[in-house]
Design an enzyme around this catalytic site. Structure first.
Site, short mmCIF file in Angstrom:
data_model
loop_
_atom_site.label_atom_id
_atom_site.label_comp_id
_atom_site.label_asym_id
_atom_site.label_seq_id
_atom_site.Cartn_x
_atom_site.Cartn_y
_atom_site.Cartn_z
N HIS A 144 1.04 -1.12 0.14
CA HIS A 144 0.07 -0.43 0.13
C HIS A 144 1.19 1.49 -0.14
O HIS A 144 1.68 1.46 0.55
CB HIS A 144 -0.94 0.12 1.00
CG HIS A 144 -1.50 0.85 1.66
ND1 HIS A 144 -2.75 1.56 0.49
CD2 HIS A 144 -1.49 2.10 1.99
CE1 HIS A 144 -3.63 3.08 0.90
NE2 HIS A 144 -2.88 3.16 1.71
N CYS A 149 -4.65 1.62 -5.01
CA CYS A 149 -4.22 2.14 -4.16
C CYS A 149 -2.64 2.88 -5.16
O CYS A 149 -2.69 3.85 -4.66
CB CYS A 149 -3.85 3.21 -3.06
SG CYS A 149 -3.14 0.71 -2.02
#
Length: 456
Positions: A40, A108
């Site tokens: 992420h 993301c």
């Protein structure tokens, strides 16, 4: 104007392992190869953190992530002002919502890759963006899909959901400065502020050009439509920035990209062709990013000047094209600013530069998101070589700048816009030109302005 490489805003990439080490332990058994983590990422710039988790979240650094950082990457320094990037965030937010999220193709990391490309002209490290495809292409890759999906959902829940229709604006972020509304009484204070900014560079003379060129080549080669139209032009090899900036072959293909962004379809002039539409949205922003760096290192006597001039014309059109994206228009304005400050601008012709400055100055209008990007164009135009002999440009500047420094107009502009306009008008007032003296005396009390400025 020249400056150090440290000017601009640092762009950092922060990387977290969503599995907290679990992927490294289980990957050899599940997919038959080592896997360092499931990533992420977030972008940090302008003292803020930007990430995609249930929508685009903007907050102070570290406010939303409950786990330790695995890695950080310094991606470079951007010359884009904060308000231009925030406008881009607003523009792309409908594409980055909870509903549009896709673990493999729209996650993301795709958001931070796009943000980095907008800020710097190149994306984030490929080991992050390419990870989903690499995992799914292994014999047992699909076995990890449910686990990764569950972890991503749980993580998003921890970070916080939002509808995604607008970026989250936490209360910890300060409200933007309000435009000055105090009238002439505050003019002296604004002049003092402007004087403190006189050493600030308003153009980007540096840039990591090779990643931008590589990203441009990759975009062309990966798309059949682009490859058949532009592919052959990117075969040139340039070992240095100077070589690239004076490569006629490279500038020629950049001109082709620029012109394809505005040329109507030969078969139907009333509609936008697929090539034109896709070039403007996908290829032109990368090309103009490269141009803005190269133009500052181009020799004015080289054969590439004619290519630069054509791109300059196109960039002026796109900057004022309301249907183009804010990011594309912003990059066009920045290229125009750099081109005017470069040695090649003396070869563009006084009428073209004057017309461009006049057109772009209209973007100073109230609520126009590009205002802060426009003022360097005016400032750099005031510093052009032989400006006192350029009647068209002098007339344009001496008309446009006083107009926007009029109180009724000035009160609607942000502080940084007003300060740079004051810097520009100060430069104008020092030019030894009878034309300037006559024009300015009709529209603005520059004698008092000059006196106040010097006294500070």
């Amino acid at each position: 104007m020249q400056g150090s490489e440290e000017e601009g805003h640092e762009v950092q990439l922060f990387v977290w392992d969503l599995t907290q080490g679990m992927a490294a332990m289980l990957a050899p058994q599940l997919i038959g190869r080592p896997l360092e983590g499931i990533w992420h990422t977030s972008i940090r710039c302008y003292g803020l953190e930007f990430q995609y988790s249930g929508g685009i979240i903007v907050d102070r650094p570290g406010a939303h992530l409950p786990m330790p950082v695995a890695k950080t990457h310094s991606l470079g320094r951007t010359q884009l002002p904060k308000d231009i990037f925030m406008d881009w965030i607003q523009e792309v937010s409908p594409r980055f919502t909870q509903a549009t999220y896709n673990l493999l193709t729209h996650n993301c990391n795709n958001f931070t890759d796009e943000a980095s490309s907008f800020l710097l002209g190149h994306g984030i490290p490929s080991y992050i963006v390419d990870l989903p495809a690499e995992v799914m292409n292994t014999p047992f890759g699909r076995q990890m899909y449910p686990m990764i999906q569950a972890m991503e959902a749980a993580f998003s829940g921890g970070v916080g959901q939002n509808s995604g229709q607008q970026p989250t604006q936490p209360s910890s972020i300060s409200a933007p400065a309000q435009p000055d509304q105090s009238g002439a009484a505050n003019l002296e204070a604004q002049i003092h502020q402007a004087k403190s900014l006189c050493s600030s560079r308003l153009i980007s003379s540096n840039g990591d050009w090779q990643p931008i060129l590589s990203h441009l080549k990759e975009t062309v080669s990966s798309n059949a439509l682009f490859s058949s139209t532009f592919g052959g032009g990117f075969s040139c090899q340039s070992s240095s920035l100077t070589d690239a900036a004076n490569s006629s072959e490279l500038w020629s293909i950049l001109q082709n990209v620029a012109e394809a962004s505005v040329s109507p379809s030969p078969s139907d002039s009333a509609s936008i062709s697929e090539l034109q539409s896709r070039t403007l949205s996908e290829l032109f922003p990368k090309a103009i990013q490269l141009c803005r760096v190269l133009v500052l290192h181009t020799d004015s006597s080289s054969e590439v000047v004619c290519h630069c001039r054509k791109i300059f014309e196109v960039a002026c059109k796109i900057a004022c094209h309301s249907e183009a994206s804010v990011s594309t228009r912003a990059l066009s304005v920045i290229f125009v600013s750099n081109a005017i400050a470069s040695p090649v601008s003396s070869q563009f012709g006084s009428e073209l530069v004057a017309d461009c400055v006049h057109s772009i100055s209209s973007l100073l209008a109230a609520k126009e998101p590009l205002s802060s990007a426009v003022t360097p164009v005016l400032y750099n135009a005031c510093h052009m070589q032989d400006i006192c002999e350029n009647v068209e440009l002098l007339t344009t500047l001496a008309t446009v700048i006083p107009h926007w420094l009029d109180f009724d107009e000035r009160r609607q502009l942000g502080d940084i816009v007003v300060e740079r306009l004051l810097m520009s008008c100060f430069v104008l007032s020092t030019l030894s030109s009878a034309l300037i003296t006559d024009l300015l005396s009709e529209s603005f009390d520059f004698a008092d302005l000059h006196k106040t400025y010097q006294a500070g």
